[in-house]
Scaffold this motif. Structure first.
Motif, PDB file in Angstrom:
ATOM      1  N   THR A 119      46.954  43.424  32.591  1.00 46.94           N
ATOM      2  CA  THR A 119      46.780  44.153  33.847  1.00 46.94           C
ATOM      3  C   THR A 119      45.530  43.721  34.597  1.00 46.94           C
ATOM      4  OG1 THR A 119      45.522  45.974  32.835  1.00 46.94           O
ATOM      5  CG2 THR A 119      47.925  46.183  32.874  1.00 46.94           C
ATOM      6  N   PHE A 120      45.579  43.945  35.901  1.00 48.55           N
ATOM      7  CA  PHE A 120      44.412  43.737  36.772  1.00 48.55           C
ATOM      8  C   PHE A 120      44.478  44.789  37.870  1.00 48.55           C
ATOM      9  CE2 PHE A 120      42.471  41.899  40.615  1.00 48.55           C
ATOM     10  CZ  PHE A 120      41.192  41.609  40.135  1.00 48.55           C
ATOM     11  N   ALA A 129      40.379  36.218  47.278  1.00 49.21           N
ATOM     12  CA  ALA A 129      39.918  35.190  46.338  1.00 49.21           C
ATOM     13  C   ALA A 129      39.952  35.709  44.906  1.00 49.21           C
ATOM     14  CB  ALA A 129      38.507  34.742  46.703  1.00 49.21           C
ATOM     15  N   GLU A 130      39.587  36.979  44.714  1.00 42.64           N
ATOM     16  CA  GLU A 130      39.620  37.568  43.373  1.00 42.64           C
ATOM     17  C   GLU A 130      41.051  37.676  42.853  1.00 42.64           C
ATOM     18  OE1 GLU A 130      35.725  40.507  43.228  1.00 42.64           O
ATOM     19  OE2 GLU A 130      37.435  41.112  44.461  1.00 42.64           O
ATOM     20  N   ILE A 131      41.978  38.034  43.733  1.00 37.95           N
ATOM     21  CA  ILE A 131      43.376  38.133  43.317  1.00 37.95           C
ATOM     22  C   ILE A 131      43.923  36.758  42.955  1.00 37.95           C
ATOM     23  CG2 ILE A 131      45.715  38.684  44.109  1.00 37.95           C
ATOM     24  CD1 ILE A 131      44.489  40.957  45.757  1.00 37.95           C
ATOM     25  N   LEU A 132      43.596  35.740  43.765  1.00 43.02           N
ATOM     26  CA  LEU A 132      44.058  34.384  43.483  1.00 43.02           C
ATOM     27  C   LEU A 132      43.477  33.871  42.164  1.00 43.02           C
ATOM     28  CD1 LEU A 132      43.859  32.819  47.060  1.00 43.02           C
ATOM     29  CD2 LEU A 132      45.929  33.425  45.766  1.00 43.02           C
ATOM     30  N   ALA A 133      42.216  34.212  41.909  1.00 42.48           N
ATOM     31  CA  ALA A 133      41.585  33.787  40.655  1.00 42.48           C
ATOM     32  C   ALA A 133      42.265  34.457  39.466  1.00 42.48           C
ATOM     33  CB  ALA A 133      40.093  34.132  40.681  1.00 42.48           C
ATOM     34  N   GLN A 134      42.590  35.761  39.615  1.00 43.55           N
ATOM     35  CA  GLN A 134      43.278  36.462  38.534  1.00 43.55           C
ATOM     36  C   GLN A 134      44.680  35.903  38.334  1.00 43.55           C
ATOM     37  OE1 GLN A 134      41.952  38.739  36.440  1.00 43.55           O
ATOM     38  NE2 GLN A 134      43.890  38.586  35.317  1.00 43.55           N
ATOM     39  N   MET A 135      45.316  35.502  39.430  1.00 45.76           N
ATOM     40  CA  MET A 135      46.646  34.922  39.325  1.00 45.76           C
ATOM     41  C   MET A 135      46.622  33.632  38.514  1.00 45.76           C
ATOM     42  SD  MET A 135      49.662  35.829  40.136  1.00 45.76           S
ATOM     43  CE  MET A 135      50.808  34.943  39.081  1.00 45.76           C
ATOM     44  N   GLU A 136      45.557  32.866  38.628  1.00 42.71           N
ATOM     45  CA  GLU A 136      45.423  31.655  37.813  1.00 42.71           C
ATOM     46  C   GLU A 136      45.329  32.011  36.334  1.00 42.71           C
ATOM     47  OE1 GLU A 136      45.697  28.398  38.576  1.00 42.71           O
ATOM     48  OE2 GLU A 136      46.399  29.254  40.467  1.00 42.71           O
ATOM     49  N   VAL A 137      44.628  33.092  36.034  1.00 40.47           N
ATOM     50  CA  VAL A 137      44.540  33.567  34.641  1.00 40.47           C
ATOM     51  C   VAL A 137      45.915  34.006  34.151  1.00 40.47           C
ATOM     52  CG1 VAL A 137      43.521  35.314  33.123  1.00 40.47           C
ATOM     53  CG2 VAL A 137      42.133  34.268  34.933  1.00 40.47           C
ATOM     54  N   GLY A 146      55.410  35.808  29.149  1.00 40.36           N
ATOM     55  CA  GLY A 146      54.852  37.158  29.150  1.00 40.36           C
ATOM     56  C   GLY A 146      54.981  37.817  30.512  1.00 40.36           C
ATOM     57  N   GLN A 147      54.546  39.067  30.574  1.00 39.75           N
ATOM     58  CA  GLN A 147      54.574  39.825  31.825  1.00 39.75           C
ATOM     59  C   GLN A 147      53.150  40.247  32.189  1.00 39.75           C
ATOM     60  OE1 GLN A 147      56.629  41.201  29.032  1.00 39.75           O
ATOM     61  NE2 GLN A 147      57.827  39.388  29.593  1.00 39.75           N
ATOM     62  N   VAL A 148      52.893  40.359  33.479  1.00 37.29           N
ATOM     63  CA  VAL A 148      51.572  40.745  33.973  1.00 37.29           C
ATOM     64  C   VAL A 148      51.743  41.823  35.033  1.00 37.29           C
ATOM     65  CG1 VAL A 148      50.645  38.443  33.518  1.00 37.29           C
ATOM     66  CG2 VAL A 148      51.522  38.997  35.803  1.00 37.29           C
ATOM     67  N   ALA A 149      50.694  42.601  35.262  1.00 35.71           N
ATOM     68  CA  ALA A 149      50.790  43.702  36.216  1.00 35.71           C
ATOM     69  C   ALA A 149      49.535  43.794  37.071  1.00 35.71           C
ATOM     70  CB  ALA A 149      51.014  45.023  35.495  1.00 35.71           C
ATOM     71  N   PHE A 150      49.727  43.914  38.369  1.00 38.32           N
ATOM     72  CA  PHE A 150      48.661  44.276  39.288  1.00 38.32           C
ATOM     73  C   PHE A 150      48.770  45.776  39.529  1.00 38.32           C
ATOM     74  CE2 PHE A 150      49.194  39.768  40.286  1.00 38.32           C
ATOM     75  CZ  PHE A 150      47.866  39.333  40.349  1.00 38.32           C
ATOM     76  N   LEU A 151      47.733  46.511  39.115  1.00 39.43           N
ATOM     77  CA  LEU A 151      47.684  47.956  39.335  1.00 39.43           C
ATOM     78  C   LEU A 151      47.032  48.215  40.690  1.00 39.43           C
ATOM     79  CD1 LEU A 151      46.557  49.244  35.827  1.00 39.43           C
ATOM     80  CD2 LEU A 151      48.796  49.514  36.881  1.00 39.43           C
ATOM     81  N   ILE A 152      47.775  48.841  41.600  1.00 38.58           N
ATOM     82  CA  ILE A 152      47.303  49.022  42.966  1.00 38.58           C
ATOM     83  C   ILE A 152      46.689  50.408  43.127  1.00 38.58           C
ATOM     84  CG2 ILE A 152      47.911  48.884  45.393  1.00 38.58           C
ATOM     85  CD1 ILE A 152      48.336  46.267  43.786  1.00 38.58           C
TER      86      ILE A 152
END
Length: 364
Positions: A119-120, A129-137, A146-152
């Motif tokens: 999660t992020f 820029a922070e979202i794009l950096a997390q997307m690279e991770v 795997g699955q990933v989640a952006f918590l808004i």
């Protein structure tokens, strides 16, 4: 990503408007699903057919519907299907919210982590820029199935347009509920999640009536009809009403099959159909393109009808049969700007409703 499926959320309204603006309801790009689990399955099908990574959006209250496909379909120990989740975080700790969101908000991150979903949290001041950096991770996790989640978080998203949703109906939901409440007397009413329950509550307040005949299903979207069935089967001497919504009814449509199979003659199942997820922004449901009374009849309801005017509604209410009944009431999208929320805590509402049922029921 070029495929999105999900269930609308008020906290994700800017995203929902963006998707409707870009894709509308093109089913190859964007599907408003009946439930979060269905959205996950749609995403799986998309990945199997294309090899690309889909996006599923949802309110965190819908995580329960997501658990089964997340654990037994998507997970790396099963099929390893990569999915990006965008989750509206209602009831986030430290942020004031409605009672039904508080516990869900506390366990949102824990539940996702338990499902092995990284999660992020996207905050109001999170930069692109922070979202794009997390997307690279996240890409490494996605490459591994795997699955990933952006918590808004509240207020984190913005979109320059606000899409307005309308239908051709003329009867307001609140007016329909007022008509129905006027003929129910002391009958128990189970009302669905969202504005329908808020309107029923305010109608009681305006009429200076008690609230003990009403069970307001403020959470647990889609389950009001099953709650009403459970009451109707145990209290056959009382007429029981369910005030359902079209989005809620579609979310767990299988409940209608269970209701029809059980066949309680004292249950009246009303679907207030405005063809929209209005309480979370107004995005359309599939209910504008299907025949709900026909589905009810096929499930075994004794009588099924559809009305769209106060006169037709009054006639049906005056001629209710002694049989399991389904009633679709076609309504406009929209509610009063000053519509309030129930002030009684859910547990107090439950206790008052249960006491009333005990009074009106025969002793065991």
């Amino acid at each position: 990503a070029d495929f999105y499926a999900g269930v609308p959320d008020s906290q994700l309204r800017p995203l929902c408007d963006c998707l409707m603006d870009a894709y509308g309801l093109d089913p190859r790009r964007h599907i408003i699903a009946a439930s979060e689990g269905t959205a996950a399955a749609l995403a799986a099908g998309y990945h199997l057919a294309t090899g690309r990574v889909p996006v599923v959006y949802l309110q965190n209250s819908g995580e329960g519907n997501l658990v089964n496909p997340a654990a037994s379909l998507l997970h790396r120990e099963v099929y390893g299907i990569p999915v990006i989740l965008i989750v509206g975080w209602r009831g986030q700790p430290g942020v004031r919210d409605e009672p039904q969101h508080i516990f869900q908000g506390k366990i949102t991150e824990k539940l996702l982590h338990l499902l092995d979903i990284s999660t992020f949290a996207v905050k109001k001041d999170t930069t692109e820029a922070e979202i794009l950096a997390q997307m690279e991770v996240f890409r490494q996790t996605l490459r591994q199935g795997g699955q990933v989640a952006f918590l808004i978080e509240k207020g984190a998203l913005e979109f320059g347009k606000s899409i307005q949703y309308r239908n051709e109906n003329t009867l307001s939901r609140e007016a329909a509920i007022r008509q129905i409440a006027a003929v129910t007397g002391g009958d128990p009413i189970v009302s669905t999640t969202g504005k329908a329950s808020r309107e029923l509550y305010e109608i009681r307040e305006a009429n200076r009536q008690p609230h003990d005949t009403d069970f307001l299903t403020v959470g647990s979207m889609g389950h009001a009809s099953a709650i009403a069935l459970g009451i109707a089967l145990q209290r056959p001497e009382k007429r029981v009403w369910c005030l359902d919504g079209d989005g809620a009814a579609l979310m767990h449509l299988g409940a209608m099959a269970a209701i029809g199979a059980a066949g309680p003659e004292n249950l009246i199942h009303v679907v207030l159909n405005n063809e929209a997820h209005e309480s979370v922004g107004g995005m359309p449901t599939a209910a504008g393109r299907i025949d709900l009374p026909a589905i009810a009849r096929a499930c075994g309801y004794g009588k099924a009808a559809s009305v769209s005017t106060p006169e037709a509604l009054a006639q049906v209410l005056a001629e209710l049969p002694g049989a399991l009944t389904f009633l679709e009431v076609k309504c406009t999208i929209g509610a009063r700007a000053d519509l309030g929320r129930p002030t009684l805590p859910p547990q107090i509402q439950k206790e008052q409703f249960a006491r009333r049922l005990a009074v009106i029921s025969p002793k065991a």
